[in-house]
Scaffold this motif. Structure first.
Motif, PDB file in Angstrom:
ATOM      1  N   TRP A 186       0.834  -1.204   0.000  1.00 50.05           N
ATOM      2  CA  TRP A 186       0.000   0.000   0.000  1.00 50.05           C
ATOM      3  C   TRP A 186       0.871   1.258   0.000  1.00 50.05           C
ATOM      4  CZ3 TRP A 186      -0.641   3.984   3.623  1.00 50.05           C
ATOM      5  CH2 TRP A 186      -1.698   4.857   3.360  1.00 50.05           C
ATOM      6  N   CYS A 187       1.924   1.279   0.808  1.00 45.28           N
ATOM      7  CA  CYS A 187       2.834   2.425   0.847  1.00 45.28           C
ATOM      8  C   CYS A 187       3.494   2.647  -0.506  1.00 45.28           C
ATOM      9  CB  CYS A 187       3.901   2.216   1.917  1.00 45.28           C
ATOM     10  SG  CYS A 187       3.276   2.230   3.613  1.00 45.28           S
ATOM     11  N   VAL A 212       1.217   4.426  -2.807  1.00 41.75           N
ATOM     12  CA  VAL A 212       0.985   5.832  -2.474  1.00 41.75           C
ATOM     13  C   VAL A 212       2.167   6.720  -2.858  1.00 41.75           C
ATOM     14  CG1 VAL A 212       0.566   7.455  -0.582  1.00 41.75           C
ATOM     15  CG2 VAL A 212      -0.619   5.262  -0.625  1.00 41.75           C
ATOM     16  N   LEU A 262      -5.533   2.161  -6.657  1.00 40.38           N
ATOM     17  CA  LEU A 262      -5.273   2.572  -5.276  1.00 40.38           C
ATOM     18  C   LEU A 262      -6.456   2.287  -4.343  1.00 40.38           C
ATOM     19  CD1 LEU A 262      -3.189   3.786  -3.407  1.00 40.38           C
ATOM     20  CD2 LEU A 262      -4.029   6.059  -3.997  1.00 40.38           C
ATOM     21  N   PRO A 263      -7.712   2.573  -4.735  1.00 42.02           N
ATOM     22  CA  PRO A 263      -8.833   2.238  -3.821  1.00 42.02           C
ATOM     23  C   PRO A 263      -8.890   0.755  -3.481  1.00 42.02           C
ATOM     24  CG  PRO A 263      -9.570   3.738  -5.535  1.00 42.02           C
ATOM     25  CD  PRO A 263      -8.187   3.301  -5.915  1.00 42.02           C
ATOM     26  N   THR A 287      -6.066  -0.058  -1.117  1.00 42.81           N
ATOM     27  CA  THR A 287      -6.388   0.497   0.196  1.00 42.81           C
ATOM     28  C   THR A 287      -7.398  -0.385   0.918  1.00 42.81           C
ATOM     29  OG1 THR A 287      -5.984   2.744  -0.632  1.00 42.81           O
ATOM     30  CG2 THR A 287      -7.252   2.527   1.414  1.00 42.81           C
ATOM     31  N   TRP A 288      -8.378  -0.891   0.176  1.00 44.87           N
ATOM     32  CA  TRP A 288      -9.387  -1.776   0.761  1.00 44.87           C
ATOM     33  C   TRP A 288      -8.749  -3.043   1.329  1.00 44.87           C
ATOM     34  CZ3 TRP A 288     -14.087  -1.964   2.621  1.00 44.87           C
ATOM     35  CH2 TRP A 288     -14.730  -3.202   2.759  1.00 44.87           C
ATOM     36  N   LEU A 321      -6.890  -2.145   4.416  1.00 46.39           N
ATOM     37  CA  LEU A 321      -7.672  -1.400   5.407  1.00 46.39           C
ATOM     38  C   LEU A 321      -7.621  -2.008   6.807  1.00 46.39           C
ATOM     39  CD1 LEU A 321      -9.366   1.146   5.515  1.00 46.39           C
ATOM     40  CD2 LEU A 321     -11.407  -0.257   5.162  1.00 46.39           C
ATOM     41  N   LEU A 339      -4.401  -0.762   8.273  1.00 41.27           N
ATOM     42  CA  LEU A 339      -4.397   0.679   8.495  1.00 41.27           C
ATOM     43  C   LEU A 339      -5.365   1.087   9.601  1.00 41.27           C
ATOM     44  CD1 LEU A 339      -4.450   1.785   4.740  1.00 41.27           C
ATOM     45  CD2 LEU A 339      -2.473   1.715   6.262  1.00 41.27           C
TER      46      LEU A 339
END
Length: 436
Positions: A85-86, A89, A214-215, A218-219, A222, A225
């Motif tokens: 994820w990082c 981003v 990205l979404p 992120t999911w 999640l 996070l």
């Protein structure tokens, strides 16, 4: 301040035993027993006083629970998902993988509370990602992982802050809040340094992850996070104490790893429990030794005697904090951080209190100093860990660490002399402490 013969011999015994390789905790216990025998103290009464004092003190339970949470995360795929994820981003920028290293440390800091867990958990993966195809030198990758791991115990939760709260009788909740802004500022300093170095050394640009993905990423990340949010909401929403939050962290990591990601098997869980037990026993022995030796120091009235001497020098809060920073940075080069926190810092607290220095502000300054000691040669523990992980020579790693260390020292100066950088967030939640 005149030291008794018994205390002088006890201090000498600690040095001798440590030189011959006995762990510091056991060295302090042996020296304390010698002192108590020479002073004619009843061991049973001393032990009873300790047990009565610790019987209702649940603060230290947070230490093994945070350690267990970190070990469970390292056993599963939580760290790996966090890295992916990082990368999505910030990996698209020049020097992106180096920025990924910093960003993942910020997020991981909100879960483990331990610099060692941060470096050991993501260190191998980051080292492989950064050095494959010769993108970064092994020494630079190792140095960056070491200095980013320093953020771990600054941003809450924090094991060193739990220990500081134990010896200073400060609020753990407000200490945790006080570490947020300094931790983010330290990360910001490192990000700026990486951005500048990326252009001067022409670091590579990674293939960007399409923004439309990205979404979805992120999911998938999640649950990882969400963990810092669960912890902070529990503590500052009045739902859990910090100790209970540590238990929630361990349970949350277990549920996410087993139920959500299905990445931890029974052997992995056993290994995590075993490693956590060994680490906790090591820290527990050091805490036990420090508490007994601090009892000896109290009998000798050293803290108040030293406080009287320092106050007689007409020190003001600023000169005292300068002296403390210099002392702790020097000691960090040769002593293990927990030893400094449990043995040296209690002697400094009465003077800091007498000078009107806020105990939460002082705690953050102390913990930042101790964390910097983890990356200062020759003893820096994180340097040894990354030398083993990376295979790069210590000299090369130290050379790449020094610029980052310089930036972090500048950040430390800011935290020391501008208390609002530390106390602003706690005051937003009702803290009424002062500054310098």
């Amino acid at each position: 301040m005149i030291l008794s013969t018994a205390f002088t011999l006890a201090l000498g015994l600690i040095i001798v035993l440590s030189v011959f390789g006995l762990p510091m905790g056991l060295s302090m216990i042996c020296a304390s027993v010698l002192y108590l025998l020479m002073r004619g103290q009843d061991m049973g009464i001393v032990a009873e006083q300790f047990l009565n004092g610790m019987y209702s003190n649940y603060i230290m339970l947070a230490v093994p629970l945070f350690i267990l949470a970190a070990e469970i995360m390292n056993s599963g795929t939580l760290s790996e998902r966090l890295l992916r994820w990082c990368d999505a981003v910030v990996g698209r920028f020049r020097g992106g993988l180096a920025q990924v290293n910093i960003l993942q440390s910020i997020v991981f800091a909100g879960m483990s509370g331990s610099a060692i867990a941060d470096a050991a958990g993501s260190g191998k993966m980051m080292q492989h990602m950064m050095t494959q195809d010769g993108k970064y030198t092994p020494s630079y990758a190792a140095a960056l992982t070491a200095v980013t791991a320093v953020i771990g115990p600054i941003i809450p939760p924090s094991i060193p802050m739990v220990l500081y709260a134990l010896i200073a009788d400060a609020s753990i909740g407000y200490l945790f809040l006080a570490g947020v802004v300094p931790g983010l500022l330290m990360a910001g300093v490192m990000m700026i340094q990486v951005a500048v170095t990326a252009r001067t050394r022409n670091f590579p640009v990674e293939k960007p992850v399409p923004l439309r993905q990205l979404p979805k990423m992120t999911w998938h990340a999640l649950p990882v996070l969400f963990m810092p949010i669960v912890l902070m909401y529990g503590i500052y929403g009045g739902i859990t104490t910090p100790t209970e939050a540590a238990a929630v962290a361990a349970f949350y990591a277990l549920v996410v790893s087993i139920v959500v990601y299905r990445s931890v098997r029974l052997p992995d869980l056993y290994a995590a429990l075993l490693t956590s037990a060994k680490t906790t026993a090591s820290i527990g022995m050091l805490i036990a030794g420090a508490l007994v030796f601090n009892y000896v120091v109290t009998i000798e009235n050293i803290p108040h005697s030293l406080s009287a001497i320092l106050l007689s020098w007409d020190l003001n809060p600023i000169t005292f904090l300068i002296a403390v920073n210099i002392l702790l940075l020097i000691l960090g080069c040769v002593l293990e951080g927990t030893t400094i926190l449990l043995v040296i810092v209690p002697v400094l607290i009465p003077t800091a209190s007498a000078l009107g220095i806020d105990m939460v502000h002082f705690g953050v300054v102390v913990v930042v100093n101790i964390m910097l000691g983890l990356v200062t040669p020759p003893y820096g523990l994180l340097l040894f860990i990354m030398t083993r992980i990376s295979g790069a020579p210590m000299k090369a790693i130290v050379g790449d660490v020094l610029p980052f260390l310089g930036g972090l020292v500048l950040a430390l100066i800011l935290f020391t002399f501008v208390p609002e950088t530390v106390l602003w967030l706690p005051r937003m939640f009702g803290y009424g402490g002062g500054g310098l």
